[in-house]
Design a protein around this motif. Structure first.
Motif, short mmCIF file in Angstrom:
data_model
loop_
_atom_site.label_atom_id
_atom_site.label_comp_id
_atom_site.label_asym_id
_atom_site.label_seq_id
_atom_site.Cartn_x
_atom_site.Cartn_y
_atom_site.Cartn_z
N ARG A 177 -101.75 -35.85 21.49
CA ARG A 177 -102.09 -35.97 22.90
C ARG A 177 -101.11 -35.38 23.80
NH1 ARG A 177 -100.63 -41.80 23.63
NH2 ARG A 177 -99.15 -41.05 21.99
N PHE A 199 -103.69 -31.36 23.00
CA PHE A 199 -103.02 -30.24 22.78
C PHE A 199 -103.28 -29.73 21.29
CE2 PHE A 199 -99.35 -27.91 21.05
CZ PHE A 199 -99.37 -26.85 21.75
N ALA A 228 -102.32 -28.35 18.12
CA ALA A 228 -101.03 -27.57 17.45
C ALA A 228 -101.60 -26.62 16.35
CB ALA A 228 -100.15 -28.43 17.17
N ASN A 284 -91.26 -20.22 17.50
CA ASN A 284 -91.11 -21.53 17.91
C ASN A 284 -92.41 -22.13 18.45
OD1 ASN A 284 -88.58 -22.05 16.92
ND2 ASN A 284 -87.55 -21.28 18.93
N GLY A 285 -92.69 -23.21 18.07
CA GLY A 285 -93.85 -23.90 18.66
C GLY A 285 -95.06 -23.41 17.93
N GLY A 317 -96.31 -24.07 15.29
CA GLY A 317 -97.24 -25.17 14.44
C GLY A 317 -96.47 -25.25 13.13
N LYS A 318 -95.49 -24.60 12.55
CA LYS A 318 -94.89 -24.39 11.30
C LYS A 318 -94.59 -25.98 10.95
CE LYS A 318 -91.59 -21.66 12.37
NZ LYS A 318 -91.69 -21.57 13.75
N SER A 319 -93.79 -26.58 11.61
CA SER A 319 -93.44 -28.00 11.15
C SER A 319 -94.51 -28.79 11.10
CB SER A 319 -92.16 -28.55 12.20
OG SER A 319 -91.26 -27.47 12.22
N THR A 320 -95.23 -28.75 11.99
CA THR A 320 -96.59 -29.55 12.00
C THR A 320 -97.31 -29.40 10.55
OG1 THR A 320 -96.85 -29.39 14.27
CG2 THR A 320 -98.72 -30.25 13.16
N1 ADP Z 1 -95.75 -35.63 17.81
C1 ADP Z 1 -96.04 -34.62 18.86
N2 ADP Z 1 -96.68 -35.06 19.84
C2 ADP Z 1 -97.29 -33.88 20.68
N3 ADP Z 1 -96.86 -32.70 20.51
C3 ADP Z 1 -96.19 -32.26 19.40
C4 ADP Z 1 -95.69 -33.15 18.57
N4 ADP Z 1 -95.39 -32.67 17.45
C5 ADP Z 1 -95.42 -31.33 17.76
N5 ADP Z 1 -96.01 -31.23 18.96
C6 ADP Z 1 -96.51 -29.76 19.46
O1 ADP Z 1 -96.95 -29.02 18.75
C7 ADP Z 1 -96.45 -27.70 18.60
C8 ADP Z 1 -96.02 -27.18 17.35
O2 ADP Z 1 -94.86 -27.70 17.07
P1 ADP Z 1 -94.20 -27.40 15.70
O3 ADP Z 1 -94.84 -27.56 14.46
O4 ADP Z 1 -92.81 -28.30 15.64
O5 ADP Z 1 -93.64 -25.94 15.70
P2 ADP Z 1 -92.56 -25.03 14.99
O6 ADP Z 1 -91.92 -25.86 13.88
O7 ADP Z 1 -93.46 -23.79 14.42
O8 ADP Z 1 -91.65 -24.54 16.12
C9 ADP Z 1 -95.40 -27.57 19.76
O9 ADP Z 1 -95.84 -27.13 21.05
C10 ADP Z 1 -95.12 -29.15 20.01
O10 ADP Z 1 -94.89 -29.30 21.21
#
Ligand code: ADP
Ligand code: MG
Lengths: 244, 445
Positions: A15, A41, A43, A63-64, A66-69
């Motif tokens: 969201r 949004f 990701a 950065n951003g 989506g790796k961590s996601t």
């Molecule tokens: N819990 C969340 N709620 C809303 N947006 C999120 C959340 N977690 C990650 N995002 C968004 O998802 C995108 C990918 O994040 P992330 O996976 O952390 O990227 P990375 O690890 O590649 O830097 C980012 O734009 C971040 O703002």
């Protein structure tokens, strides 16, 4: 060889922050006024890949991207909005080291606490304690509350606990950046050692050198999509040259 | 999977409706038999109904020590006995009955019954076959009795909520559990294994809660015992005077009610915020999330065990007589724990999305305690309120708890089923709501 991790057309929507409604009052009011909107949004968008037993997979991206996601979805912390993920084996996620550390407790107490967070019994942890102490080089500090530790020391302890139980799958998110150079080297050694023992590894790192040293295969994420997937050298080269 | 759950839900509702109809029929006496003798103010003994040892006063009959009413030739299943009468007492009646012509009245076939006031008339639930009956008035010396008739199994429906819970809700819950075991049977093993794996975590978290709670106060564990005792002393000083006539050992009465109610409150309030507080962990590792409400309930359970020491102390101090039935006290505790866990699961899941539930629930609880006979005797309520109270799960648990310890009563099957019905209902609801919501928690904390 069989796929230990398979990620199948995964989509992850979040969201948008400004849309957050977190009280019943607001929810009722907004739904009466028809102001509830569900802007999302994306990701991760239609990501699919497989990782095979014993493989070391690197993930690169800005950065951003989506790796961590992606790693959180694989570790079961997040459920994908669409698509399926199947994981066969015990996962030790190193998304953030020392999840569940209680900073008021001593290092030793935290070994048991963190162990139980990862699903290991006290007995298992008791057996592994000497090894953990040895690896983290904290033998003099085991009875010190970890609020007095430096972040490097905390990371060392966390890494030692997470890898000591030899999980079948190890997921590492940029944590190798913390700690000093000696510790990083030690971690790499540990990962190498686990790999030779058949552990499947997924690594996210900003250090291309590290990726090159450790990985067999690399995925390049860009804005939530897979931009490129292939052998380590090839993808790293393309990734490094993108902005040039 | 969806489809099958839907089918179970529909079947559950059908079972609920069918059994409710049956239970209401059971309790509304089904027009079996009606015997009515209409006289103004007085009853003239007839061959079927006979009065013994009454004085005739100016204002109707006056009860004496051994006043009885005999009913002969009933020969039917008597569900209710309705007194078209005014009885100025809330003391119980004792009813002797026989099951055939030759039999004499004996202690073995007798029961005590309380009046339920239905449509302004006292009604007694007998619920057994009788050939003849003798109604003894206990302890009503000198009371005026204006009686015109006694109707057996009268027409006005008596909806007995306890029976409804016991014979309608309970079987429905059993059906749903059985169906769930059939559907999820394969996965059940998996769930149990996952749970086993996280038992050490739960115990670690509970220990940590205990350490935090008892490290902070100097009196330590003692405080858990002293706190309810002091509270009880204060309440006793204020209220025992008011309820002196209706409750013996008021301080124990209050303490038992409040300890059980506080246990429920602590479980549910603790659970409510548990998932939110565990946000840090939930975002970092995979953990089954039900662990957190469960942790808070266990913590509350341990605290309650300390408070029980306070009850025991007070029983000893007041010298209240206790029978063996008191040893069954874990039973109502268990019912309450299961119920509270279920409610805690619901609250913890919903509070993640709607934070203001915390405040709404706090207000709700403070009203709830007044709908539970914690501080007052049930008898001071109006009939309407008393009926509403039978919808309140805590009413059953508190009554059960006190019955065992204070009055040496072991509740019967229907009371137990009613207790279990509520516990299972909330547990099932809690699990369903929690399971439905848990995947989205991480996005909202
Ligand atoms: N819990 C969340 N709620 C809303 N947006 C999120 C959340 N977690 C990650 N995002 C968004 O998802 C995108 C990918 O994040 P992330 O996976 O952390 O990227 P990375 O690890 O590649 O830097 C980012 O734009 C971040 O703002
Ligand atoms: Mg990241």
């Amino acid at each position: 060889m069989s796929a230990v991790i398979s990620v199948d057309h995964v989509v992850m929507n979040f969201r948008k922050n400004k849309e957050k409604v977190d009280s019943l009052k607001e929810y009722v009011l907004k739904s009466i006024l028809r102001k509830l909107s569900f802007d999302t949004f994306t990701a991760l968008n239609d990501v699919s890949f497989e990782v095979e037993q014993g493989e070391v997979m690197g993930i690169v991206g800005l950065n951003g991207s989506g790796k961590s996601t992606l790693l959180k979805i694989i570790s079961g912390i997040l459920k994908p909005t669409e698509g399926r993920v199947s994981v066969n084996g015990t996962v030790s996620p190193l998304i953030e080291l020392g999840a569940g550390f209680d900073f008021d407790l001593t290092a030793e107490e935290n070994v048991y606490l963190n162990g139980s967070v990862l699903g290991y019994s006290k007995k298992e942890m008791e057996e592994k304690l000497p090894e953990i102490i040895e690896f983290s080089e904290l033998s003099e500090f085991m009875n010190v509350p970890i609020k007095n530790f430096s972040s490097g020391m905390v990371a060392r302890l966390g890494f030692a606990i997470a890898t000591i139980t030899r999980p079948e799958i190890l997921i590492v998110d940029e944590i190798l950046a913390v700690g000093d150079f000696q510790f990083q080297k030690k971690c790499e050694e540990r990962i190498n050692e686990m790999m030779s023992g058949g552990t499947t590894v997924i690594i996210v790192s900003h250090s291309i050198d590290q990726i090159k040293r450790l990985c067999d295969r690399v995925i390049w994420l860009e804005n939530g999509r897979i931009r490129m997937e292939g052998a380590c050298e090839e993808v790293c080269l393309a990734y490094e040259n993108q902005g040039v | 999977m969806r489809g099958r759950i839907f089918i179970i839900a529909v079947m559950g509702i059908i079972i609920l409706i069918l059994t409710s109809v049956y239970s209401i029929r059971l309790s509304s006496a089904d027009n079996l038999y009606c015997k009515s003798m209409d006289y103004e103010n007085k009853i003239i003994p007839t061959s079927d109904m006979e009065l013994e040892n009454f004085d005739e006063g100016e204002d109707g009959l006056v009860l004496k020590e051994s006043s009885s009413i005999y009913l002969h030739n009933i020969d039917t299943y008597v569900y209710t006995m309705r007194f078209n009468a005014k009885i100025d007492s809330d003391k119980a009646l004792k009813i002797y009955y026989t099951e055939d012509k030759e039999e004499n009245f004996s202690e073995g076939k007798s029961f005590e019954a309380n009046y339920n006031i239905v449509n302004g008339r006292p009604v007694i639930i007998a619920d057994r076959y009788m050939y003849s009956a003798r109604i003894d008035f206990i302890d009503n010396l000198g009371t005026n009795l204006k009686i015109s008739s006694i109707e057996l199994n009268d027409y006005s429906p008596v909806i007995d909520i306890e029976k409804l819970l016991a014979f309608s809700l309970f079987p429905t819950m059993v059906f749903i559990i059985a169906a769930a075991v059939v559907i999820f049977g394969v996965k059940l093993n998996l769930y149990i294994n996952v749970f086993r794996k996280y038992v050490p975590l739960i115990s670690n978290l509970v220990l940590r809660d205990l350490r935090v709670k008892y490290r902070r106060s100097i009196l330590g564990f003692l405080w858990s015992i002293l706190n309810p005792l002091l509270m009880a002393l204060i309440v006793n000083a204020v209220f025992s005077h008011i309820f002196r006539f209706s409750i013996d050992y008021f301080i124990v009465y209050y303490l038992m009610g409040s300890v059980l109610f506080n246990f429920m409150t602590e479980c549910t309030m603790g659970s409510m915020l548990s998932v939110i507080y565990a946000g840090g962990l939930i975002k970092k590792v995979y953990i089954p999330k039900y662990i957190f409400p469960m942790q808070k309930c266990m913590f509350a359970f341990i605290n309650m065990l300390f408070s029980i020491t306070a009850i025991i102390a007070m029983i000893i101090i007041t010298g209240m007589p206790v029978t063996w039935s008191a040893l069954l006290f874990p039973v109502p505790l268990l019912y309450t724990a299961v119920f509270s866990l279920g409610l805690g699961l619901i609250l913890s899941a919903l509070t993640v999305f709607f934070r203001d539930i915390e405040h709404l629930y706090t207000v709700f609880v403070s009203a709830w305690i007044y709908l539970t006979p914690v501080i007052y005797p049930e008898s001071i309520l109006t009939d309407a309120l008393r009926n509403i109270m039978r919808l309140n799960p805590m009413y059953y648990y508190v009554t059960y708890f006190r019955g065992l310890v204070m009055y040496g009563e072991i509740p019967g099957i229907s009371f137990n089923l009613a207790c279990a019905a509520y516990s299972l209902l909330f547990l099932i609801l809690g699990m369903a709501v929690f399971k439905k919501c848990q995947d989205r928690f991480v996005l909202y904390i």
